[in-house]
Design a protein around this motif. Structure first.
Motif, PDB file in Angstrom:
ATOM      1  N   LYS A  42       0.839  -1.218   0.000  1.00  0.00           N
ATOM      2  CA  LYS A  42       0.000   0.000   0.000  1.00  0.00           C
ATOM      3  C   LYS A  42       0.863   1.252   0.000  1.00  0.00           C
ATOM      4  CE  LYS A  42      -4.419  -1.506   1.595  1.00  0.00           C
ATOM      5  NZ  LYS A  42      -5.360  -1.608   2.708  1.00  0.00           N
ATOM      6  N   ILE A  43       2.008   1.158   0.650  1.00  0.00           N
ATOM      7  CA  ILE A  43       2.918   2.323   0.632  1.00  0.00           C
ATOM      8  C   ILE A  43       3.346   2.567  -0.814  1.00  0.00           C
ATOM      9  CG2 ILE A  43       5.116   3.266   1.471  1.00  0.00           C
ATOM     10  CD1 ILE A  43       4.868   1.394   3.897  1.00  0.00           C
ATOM     11  N   SER A  46       0.642   4.194  -2.807  1.00  0.00           N
ATOM     12  CA  SER A  46       0.026   5.393  -2.239  1.00  0.00           C
ATOM     13  C   SER A  46       0.486   6.666  -2.930  1.00  0.00           C
ATOM     14  CB  SER A  46       0.353   5.471  -0.745  1.00  0.00           C
ATOM     15  OG  SER A  46       1.724   5.686  -0.591  1.00  0.00           O
ATOM     16  N   GLY A  47      -0.354   7.672  -2.820  1.00  0.00           N
ATOM     17  CA  GLY A  47      -0.014   9.002  -3.338  1.00  0.00           C
ATOM     18  C   GLY A  47       0.390   8.959  -4.798  1.00  0.00           C
ATOM     19  N   CYS A  51       3.722   8.388  -2.378  1.00  0.00           N
ATOM     20  CA  CYS A  51       3.432   8.258  -0.954  1.00  0.00           C
ATOM     21  C   CYS A  51       3.291   9.595  -0.211  1.00  0.00           C
ATOM     22  CB  CYS A  51       4.520   7.414  -0.246  1.00  0.00           C
ATOM     23  SG  CYS A  51       4.135   7.063   1.464  1.00  0.00           S
ATOM     24  N   ASN A  52       2.062   9.908   0.083  1.00  0.00           N
ATOM     25  CA  ASN A  52       1.791  11.075   0.945  1.00  0.00           C
ATOM     26  C   ASN A  52       2.016  10.577   2.382  1.00  0.00           C
ATOM     27  OD1 ASN A  52      -1.288  12.907   1.695  1.00  0.00           O
ATOM     28  ND2 ASN A  52       0.829  13.305   2.251  1.00  0.00           N
ATOM     29  N   SER A 108       7.604   6.321  -3.894  1.00  0.00           N
ATOM     30  CA  SER A 108       7.275   5.737  -2.585  1.00  0.00           C
ATOM     31  C   SER A 108       8.148   4.508  -2.292  1.00  0.00           C
ATOM     32  CB  SER A 108       5.799   5.385  -2.519  1.00  0.00           C
ATOM     33  OG  SER A 108       5.353   4.825  -3.710  1.00  0.00           O
ATOM     34  N   GLU A 339      -9.804   3.864  -0.028  1.00  0.00           N
ATOM     35  CA  GLU A 339      -8.448   4.012   0.487  1.00  0.00           C
ATOM     36  C   GLU A 339      -8.333   3.459   1.910  1.00  0.00           C
ATOM     37  OE1 GLU A 339      -5.902   7.844   0.645  1.00  0.00           O
ATOM     38  OE2 GLU A 339      -6.364   7.474  -1.452  1.00  0.00           O
ATOM     39  N   PHE A 381      -1.191   7.289   7.211  1.00  0.00           N
ATOM     40  CA  PHE A 381       0.178   6.813   7.459  1.00  0.00           C
ATOM     41  C   PHE A 381       0.686   7.335   8.805  1.00  0.00           C
ATOM     42  CE2 PHE A 381       0.858   5.903   2.757  1.00  0.00           C
ATOM     43  CZ  PHE A 381       0.826   4.530   2.966  1.00  0.00           C
TER      44      PHE A 381
END
Ligand code: FDA
Length: 395
Positions: A42-43, A46-47, A51-52, A108, A339, A381
């Motif tokens: 998921k990391i 993400s974003g 990754c946010n 990410s 999400e 996160f």
């Protein structure tokens, strides 16, 4: 004969890896058991692949939970500044996108690498493609026993970091909830959060062909409001304003949109009437929203004539509709695209400082499996890091 560890963490996602590296740094022998073929999927996703990873404005008010106080202790003890310090130590370049949201400049993948490097430095063993067949709880020095595809393991501490139900294709399972129930914990009802909403009937028919059109709105539901973009999709609506409000919406709830956010609608319409008396309403509205949407709105919900022809009561009515447009959502797109998952392991039975079960000593729950869910924008996160850290300091 089971191989012995001080701590076993089930789930190699954001919270599990943070917990493992924190415990490892404290000298604990830690094993992470991950059923997917790699950790942190998921990391990675993400974003948009960047990754946010946190939000500098994180406060407990950015989270939903049956007990809004539960997240306070962990969030206070591991802050966005702590995670930023870690990111900077690993020389990962980042930037703020908007509203305190920090993203990686490059990828990410760097966040996953950072967590794995920290785990390696702390001597943590990470086993991927390792499914858990059974978890038993007995007596003695290492009461938690796991039977896995890679053999049996035992430890005095077990951390459940299996995440929640959103996006099964990324490894999401309800395993954490099953384990919670096995150990006598209650699990609060779950539902998809930060998820696109679907429309049906008139709304769907009238908007479907505008799929791809985005406009700024303020979305309001159950006393909450979020101002940001809304995106029209084939089946309904999405975009940050809708994702945020979706966590507060349930079928049947009243959902309203302000289509002129940042404007006092009546004052704005009166000013337009004075400045552009001959211009039609759809032309005037197209200055504040996409032209196609303004046209559709005038055709099907409002009216369309030159501004000078609107009477004062008509203008008032227009303003009321534009600022309080009812949108009847029929449902959500569900866990497939959500999400996050709202609900989860009831916090009433967990310690807020150590994430430890009040029922079974040595058992901890961290991250999204717990009934704590953040807004869109890096908050989820931050909860994973903070709760993982809290448990990592305690095990
Ligand atoms: P997470 O899901 O990260 O990890 C759980 C791990 O447990 C997974 O690796 C899973 O494979 C493993 N597992 C599950 N069952 C198991 C079993 N039976 N045995 C062994 N292992 C098992 N948040 C945010 O703050 N900023 C963002 O930019 C985004 N973006 C984003 C995009 C998308 C597409 C999604 C789906 C979600 C986000 N999020 C987000 C939310 C964020 O990803 C989420 O809240 C955290 O990853 C939760 O961390 P956890 O460690 O609790 O679960």
């Amino acid at each position: 004969m089971a191989e012995a560890y001080d701590v076993i963490v089930i789930g190699g996602g954001a919270a599990g890896l943070m917990c493992a590296l924190t415990a490892g740094q404290r000298g604990r022998r830690v094993l992470v058991v991950e059923h997917a073929n790699r950790v942190g999927k998921k990391i990675l996703m993400s974003g948009g692949g960047r990754c946010n990873f946190t939000n500098t404005g994180t406060t407990p008010a950015n989270f939903l939970s049956a007990n809004p106080h539960y997240c306070k202790s962990a969030l206070a003890r591991y802050t966005p500044a702590d995670f930023i310090e870690l990111v900077e130590r690993h020389r990962i370049a980042y930037h703020e996108k908007e509203l305190g949201q920090l993203f990686c400049d490059v990828s990410s993948k760097l966040i996953v690498k950072m967590l794995l490097d920290e785990c390696a430095d702390a001597g943590v063993r990470v086993e991927t493609s390792c499914s858990v067949e059974r978890v038993l709880h007995g007596e003695g020095e290492a009461p938690f026993r796991l039977h896995t595809a890679r053999g049996a393991f035992a430890a005095p501490r077990l951390v459940i970091a299996t995440g929640a139900l959103s996006i099964p294709s990324l490894g999401a399972t309800g395993f954490g909830y099953e384990l919670a129930r096995q150990f006598g914990h209650s699990v609060l009802p779950t539902r998809a959060g930060l998820v696109p909403l679907t429309l049906s009937g008139k709304h769907q028919e009238r908007l479907a062909d505008l799929s791809g059109v985005a406009l700024p709105v303020t979305a309001r539901c159950n006393g909450r409001s979020f101002s940001n973009q809304m995106l029209i999709t084939h089946r309904g609506v999405s975009g940050p304003a809708i994702l945020q409000i979706s966590s507060y919406w349930q079928p049947g709830d009243d959902l309203r949109l302000d289509l002129l956010p940042g404007h006092e609608a009546i004052a704005w319409l009166r000013a337009q009437q004075l400045e552009r008396p001959a211009a039609e309403l759809k032309t005037v509205l197209a200055d504040a929203m996409p032209k196609r949407f303004a046209q559709r709105l005038c055709e099907l919900w409002l009216s369309n004539k030159p501004m000078k022809q609107y009477t004062a009561p008509e203008l008032k009515q227009l303003a009321a509709t534009l600022q309080d447009w009812p949108l009847t959502a029929s449902g959500t797109e569900g866990y497939r695209t959500a999400e996050v998952t709202l609900g989860g392991v009831d916090t009433d039975e967990l310690s807020s400082s150590t994430m430890e079960s009040r029922r079974v000593p040595g058992l901890h729950f961290v991250g999204e499996v717990v009934d704590v869910t953040g807004w869109l924008g890096g908050y989820n996160f931050q909860w994973a890091w903070a709760s993982g850290h809290a448990a990592g300091m305690a095990v």
